[in-house]
Design an enzyme around this catalytic site. Structure first.
Site, PDB file in Angstrom:
ATOM      1  N   ASP A  95      20.954 -26.032 -57.710  1.00  0.00           N
ATOM      2  CA  ASP A  95      22.571 -26.136 -58.451  1.00  0.00           C
ATOM      3  C   ASP A  95      24.330 -25.511 -57.781  1.00  0.00           C
ATOM      4  O   ASP A  95      24.319 -24.735 -57.470  1.00  0.00           O
ATOM      5  CB  ASP A  95      21.804 -25.013 -59.416  1.00  0.00           C
ATOM      6  CG  ASP A  95      22.705 -25.617 -61.090  1.00  0.00           C
ATOM      7  OD1 ASP A  95      23.668 -25.931 -60.997  1.00  0.00           O
ATOM      8  OD2 ASP A  95      22.108 -25.339 -62.205  1.00  0.00           O
ATOM      9  N   ASP A 195      27.129 -29.298 -61.695  1.00  0.00           N
ATOM     10  CA  ASP A 195      27.587 -28.323 -62.528  1.00  0.00           C
ATOM     11  C   ASP A 195      29.270 -29.374 -62.239  1.00  0.00           C
ATOM     12  O   ASP A 195      30.028 -29.137 -62.015  1.00  0.00           O
ATOM     13  CB  ASP A 195      27.926 -26.702 -62.306  1.00  0.00           C
ATOM     14  CG  ASP A 195      28.471 -26.529 -63.338  1.00  0.00           C
ATOM     15  OD1 ASP A 195      27.029 -26.628 -64.734  1.00  0.00           O
ATOM     16  OD2 ASP A 195      29.050 -25.835 -63.644  1.00  0.00           O
ATOM     17  N   GLU A 247      26.497 -33.023 -63.658  1.00  0.00           N
ATOM     18  CA  GLU A 247      26.426 -33.289 -65.353  1.00  0.00           C
ATOM     19  C   GLU A 247      27.931 -34.095 -66.286  1.00  0.00           C
ATOM     20  O   GLU A 247      29.059 -33.091 -65.294  1.00  0.00           O
ATOM     21  CB  GLU A 247      26.344 -30.940 -65.388  1.00  0.00           C
ATOM     22  CG  GLU A 247      25.879 -30.710 -66.805  1.00  0.00           C
ATOM     23  CD  GLU A 247      26.475 -29.744 -66.952  1.00  0.00           C
ATOM     24  OE1 GLU A 247      26.124 -29.166 -67.912  1.00  0.00           O
ATOM     25  OE2 GLU A 247      27.441 -28.893 -66.536  1.00  0.00           O
ATOM     26  N   HIS A 321      19.148 -25.012 -69.861  1.00  0.00           N
ATOM     27  CA  HIS A 321      19.037 -23.584 -70.508  1.00  0.00           C
ATOM     28  C   HIS A 321      20.649 -23.106 -71.577  1.00  0.00           C
ATOM     29  O   HIS A 321      20.930 -22.011 -71.451  1.00  0.00           O
ATOM     30  CB  HIS A 321      19.131 -23.314 -68.830  1.00  0.00           C
ATOM     31  CG  HIS A 321      20.817 -23.690 -68.052  1.00  0.00           C
ATOM     32  ND1 HIS A 321      20.636 -24.794 -67.675  1.00  0.00           N
ATOM     33  CD2 HIS A 321      21.860 -23.249 -68.272  1.00  0.00           C
ATOM     34  CE1 HIS A 321      21.740 -25.280 -67.376  1.00  0.00           C
ATOM     35  NE2 HIS A 321      22.462 -24.493 -67.370  1.00  0.00           N
ATOM     36  N   ASP A 322      20.964 -24.807 -71.514  1.00  0.00           N
ATOM     37  CA  ASP A 322      22.439 -24.524 -72.948  1.00  0.00           C
ATOM     38  C   ASP A 322      22.203 -25.094 -73.721  1.00  0.00           C
ATOM     39  O   ASP A 322      23.275 -25.043 -74.810  1.00  0.00           O
ATOM     40  CB  ASP A 322      23.630 -24.844 -72.257  1.00  0.00           C
ATOM     41  CG  ASP A 322      23.963 -24.944 -70.874  1.00  0.00           C
ATOM     42  OD1 ASP A 322      24.060 -23.823 -70.186  1.00  0.00           O
ATOM     43  OD2 ASP A 322      24.387 -25.609 -70.347  1.00  0.00           O
TER      44      ASP A 322
HETATM   45  O1  TEU Z   1      27.313 -26.017 -68.647  1.00  0.00           O
HETATM   46  C1  TEU Z   1      28.635 -27.134 -68.995  1.00  0.00           C
HETATM   47  C2  TEU Z   1      29.491 -26.691 -70.576  1.00  0.00           C
HETATM   48  O2  TEU Z   1      29.658 -27.628 -70.976  1.00  0.00           O
HETATM   49  C3  TEU Z   1      28.019 -26.180 -71.376  1.00  0.00           C
HETATM   50  O3  TEU Z   1      28.907 -25.055 -71.166  1.00  0.00           O
HETATM   51  C4  TEU Z   1      27.412 -26.397 -72.467  1.00  0.00           C
HETATM   52  O4  TEU Z   1      27.228 -28.173 -72.236  1.00  0.00           O
HETATM   53  C5  TEU Z   1      27.804 -25.863 -73.368  1.00  0.00           C
HETATM   54  O5  TEU Z   1      27.686 -24.347 -74.233  1.00  0.00           O
HETATM   55  C6  TEU Z   1      28.193 -26.689 -75.350  1.00  0.00           C
HETATM   56  O6  TEU Z   1      28.721 -25.601 -76.149  1.00  0.00           O
HETATM   57  C7  TEU Z   1      27.620 -25.740 -67.256  1.00  0.00           C
HETATM   58  C8  TEU Z   1      26.510 -25.157 -66.571  1.00  0.00           C
HETATM   59  O7  TEU Z   1      25.013 -26.048 -67.104  1.00  0.00           O
HETATM   60  C9  TEU Z   1      26.115 -23.666 -68.390  1.00  0.00           C
HETATM   61  O8  TEU Z   1      25.398 -22.984 -67.831  1.00  0.00           O
HETATM   62  C10 TEU Z   1      27.412 -22.954 -67.446  1.00  0.00           C
HETATM   63  O9  TEU Z   1      28.118 -21.887 -68.268  1.00  0.00           O
HETATM   64  C11 TEU Z   1      28.799 -24.075 -66.808  1.00  0.00           C
HETATM   65  O10 TEU Z   1      28.712 -25.782 -66.740  1.00  0.00           O
HETATM   66  C12 TEU Z   1      30.001 -23.389 -66.833  1.00  0.00           C
HETATM   67  O11 TEU Z   1      29.628 -23.207 -64.861  1.00  0.00           O
END
Ligand code: TEU
Ligand code: CA
Length: 549
Positions: A95, A195, A247, A321-322
């Site tokens: 990642d 990411d 992403e 994980h989000d």
């Molecule tokens: O996530 C991108 C993102 O926009 C996230 O903040 C998520 O969609 C959001 O929580 C929705 O409210 C990526 C990673 O997956 C995340 O874990 C990281 O915090 C973020 O990028 C920053 O690197």
């Protein structure tokens, strides 16, 4: 497309398996669970960042891209993991977080120390009349610019203030990034997840946004396709069979045709999040509403059709994980826990694209239901709890929102068995385990033919055995039905028919096409179900029918 019959499993190492009982999952823990992953039948694991990091955003704040953070292990342990995975035919995807670095990264520290070269690695701008350069908001709350007193200027951070955005305009930055990608390619990794990669190209002019939070200026930005083509050409594109997924935050479908288009030489596939905003009230993540089923269907269907018509490829997923857990979000994690988890799995695995399973999804893990803010660890949850309280919500009201929306719902320890902490760790886990680990765990499901786990195994093996699942076109059906999500997949002389009930209520569906010769190949209900013109569906039923002409 080369990856259409593959299935990917996402690992959040912090919460997967802890081998030294310090409460934090580790790389050795992944190695020890490879046989489980082999049993499940997946082809690749995507491991979220385990690089050196102050962990302000659980590793998405990278301080050194080419070293393993000691909380997770060592580079040697990564090599061992990689070797053992390869032995089992499992590829590893890393990642890569290249929109920003941690403010602890040596580049940023040198920038703060006044080194001009490194200041140009980031986006430093002067303010206007004691105000930040623009009114853009950070995705984690508050203004997106942080003032540095001794430099008299602000730096941009689209995420936490400890995550400074990189300046992709600078060719030296791009070169450094290529070096990092090559470093890991040389270690034998099979692919990458990039990411928030569609946010890397910032506009030429930085101006205030009077309509939104600023995202329209940098999402799918002006040079994004150029940057991705160059990244591809200079790194992973030089090797065969490297799998990549971007992403894409708040992206548009037209841009995704390019990001993952067959002859575009950008990425293998894309994540987008539109289908997971259907329970946001007025597009606000922190305002609750029941999920809008029609909207969910419209989004899934339009992306299915749009992507296939443009030879582009989707990453399919409900959980990561989000995100909160899908069985708690769109299913029913109490009375119909097992059935609704299987129904939701059926949908994602039978659509056109590459399915991703997030750790614990395959056993139906639920939301955490933490009822006290002190139990939450995620920077976003903690910031937004504050913001909601400042807006005038009571503690109860604010917690109710956080409980449903927190990213920590997906970050609780993996539930392996009914022992302490669900077998994740004998120490104190960095985040509490969910109390239901006594019932919901791998050990309970592994030998149970009827379990969610074994249902997921069947979904995966179907993909390997039916060309129509990996390669067929999608034809949406019953597009306006209030309860049912249904579609066909078609290729040459094979046809798949997927029918699911998203609700507890029984319902009927009239099939207005030729129903002869279909046989049920998988169901969460009656496997001997005969297809009928007027088909009855029980609570959360899911049926997969197949025919060969
Ligand atoms: O996530 C991108 C993102 O926009 C996230 O903040 C998520 O969609 C959001 O929580 C929705 O409210 C990526 C990673 O997956 C995340 O874990 C990281 O915090 C973020 O990028 C920053 O690197
Ligand atoms: Ca550990």
């Amino acid at each position: 497309m080369k990856f259409e019959d593959k299935v990917i499993y996402q690992i959040y190492p912090k919460s997967f398996y802890d081998t030294n009982n310090d409460g934090i999952g580790d790389l050795k823990g992944i190695t020890e669970k490879l046989d489980y992953l082999k049993f499940l039948g997946i082809d690749y694991i995507w491991i979220t960042p385990f690089f050196i990091s102050p962990q302000k955003d659980n590793g998405y704040d990278v301080a050194d891209y080419c070293n393993v953070d000691p909380i997770y292990g060592t580079l040697e342990e990564f090599e061992k993991l990689s070797f053992e995975a390869q032995k089992r035919g499992i590829g590893i995807m890393l990642d890569m977080v290249f929109n920003h670095t941690s403010t602890e990264h040596k580049w940023f520290k040198k920038a703060l120390d006044g080194e001009k070269k490194y200041q140009e690695f980031y986006i430093f701008k002067e303010g206007k009349n004691n105000e930040p350069p623009t009114n853009w908001l950070s995705k984690f709350g508050g203004n997106a610019w942080e003032y540095v007193e001794k430099l008299g200027s602000y730096y941009l951070h689209l995420f936490d203030k400890t995550q400074a955005d990189l300046n992709w305009e600078n060719p030296e930055v791009r070169n450094e990034i290529y070096k990092i990608v090559k470093f890991w390619l040389d270690k034998g990794v099979s692919g990458f997840r990039f990411d928030v990669v569609n946010l890397i190209s910032k506009p030429e002019k930085f101006e205030n946004d009077y309509e939104g939070d600023g995202r329209r200026f940098y999402t799918d930005g002006p040079k994004i396709h150029q940057y991705l083509k160059e990244l591809n050409k200079n790194t992973f594109g030089q090797k065969d069979n490297i799998i990549t997924v971007g992403e894409m935050s708040s992206t548009s479908m037209e841009n995704c045709f390019k990001y993952s288009g067959k002859n575009e030489n950008e990425l293998s596939m894309v994540f987008n999040f539109h289908h997971l905003k259907i329970d946001y009230k007025n597009k606000d993540k922190w305002a609750l509403q029941p999920f809008n089923f029609q909207e969910l269907k419209d989004i899934l269907n339009s992306w299915q059709v749009g992507m296939q018509e443009n030879n582009a490829w989707l990453a399919l997923f409900w959980c990561n994980h989000d995100q909160p857990r899908i069985v708690s979000r769109l299913g029913n994690d109490k009375k119909y826990w097992k059935k609704s988890a299987k129904m939701l799995g059926t949908v994602m695995h039978m659509l056109r694209g590459t399915p991703y399973i997030y750790q614990g999804e395959e056993i139906g893990m639920t939301n955490a239901y933490f009822d006290d803010i002190s139990k939450y660890k995620d920077v976003e949850s903690i910031n937004y709890y504050r913001i909601l309280i400042d807006k005038g919500l009571s503690n109860e009201e604010a917690i109710k929102v956080i409980m449903e929306r927190s990213r920590d719902n997906g970050r609780t320890p993996m539930q392996w068995n009914d022992q302490i902490n669900g077998g994740f760790s004998k120490g104190t886990p960095w985040i509490e385990s969910i109390k239901n680990y006594k019932e919901i765990n791998v050990q309970n499901q592994i030998n149970d033919e009827d379990s969610i786990l074994n249902y997921y195994r069947k979904l995966i093996s179907l993909r390997k055995n039916y060309k129509v699942i990996s390669q067929g076109k999608t034809v949406p059906l019953a597009e306006n039905d209030k309860n049912i999500y249904m579609f066909k997949r078609k290729i040459e002389n094979e046809e798949l028919l997927v029918i699911t009930n998203f609700y507890e209520k029984e319902c009927y569906i009239k099939l207005d096409f030729d129903i002869e010769d279909y046989t049920c190949i998988l169901s969460n209900d009656d496997k001997n179900k005969k297809i009928e013109k007027n088909l009855k569906l029980g609570p959360y039923d899911a049926f997969i029918f197949f025919r060969k002409k």
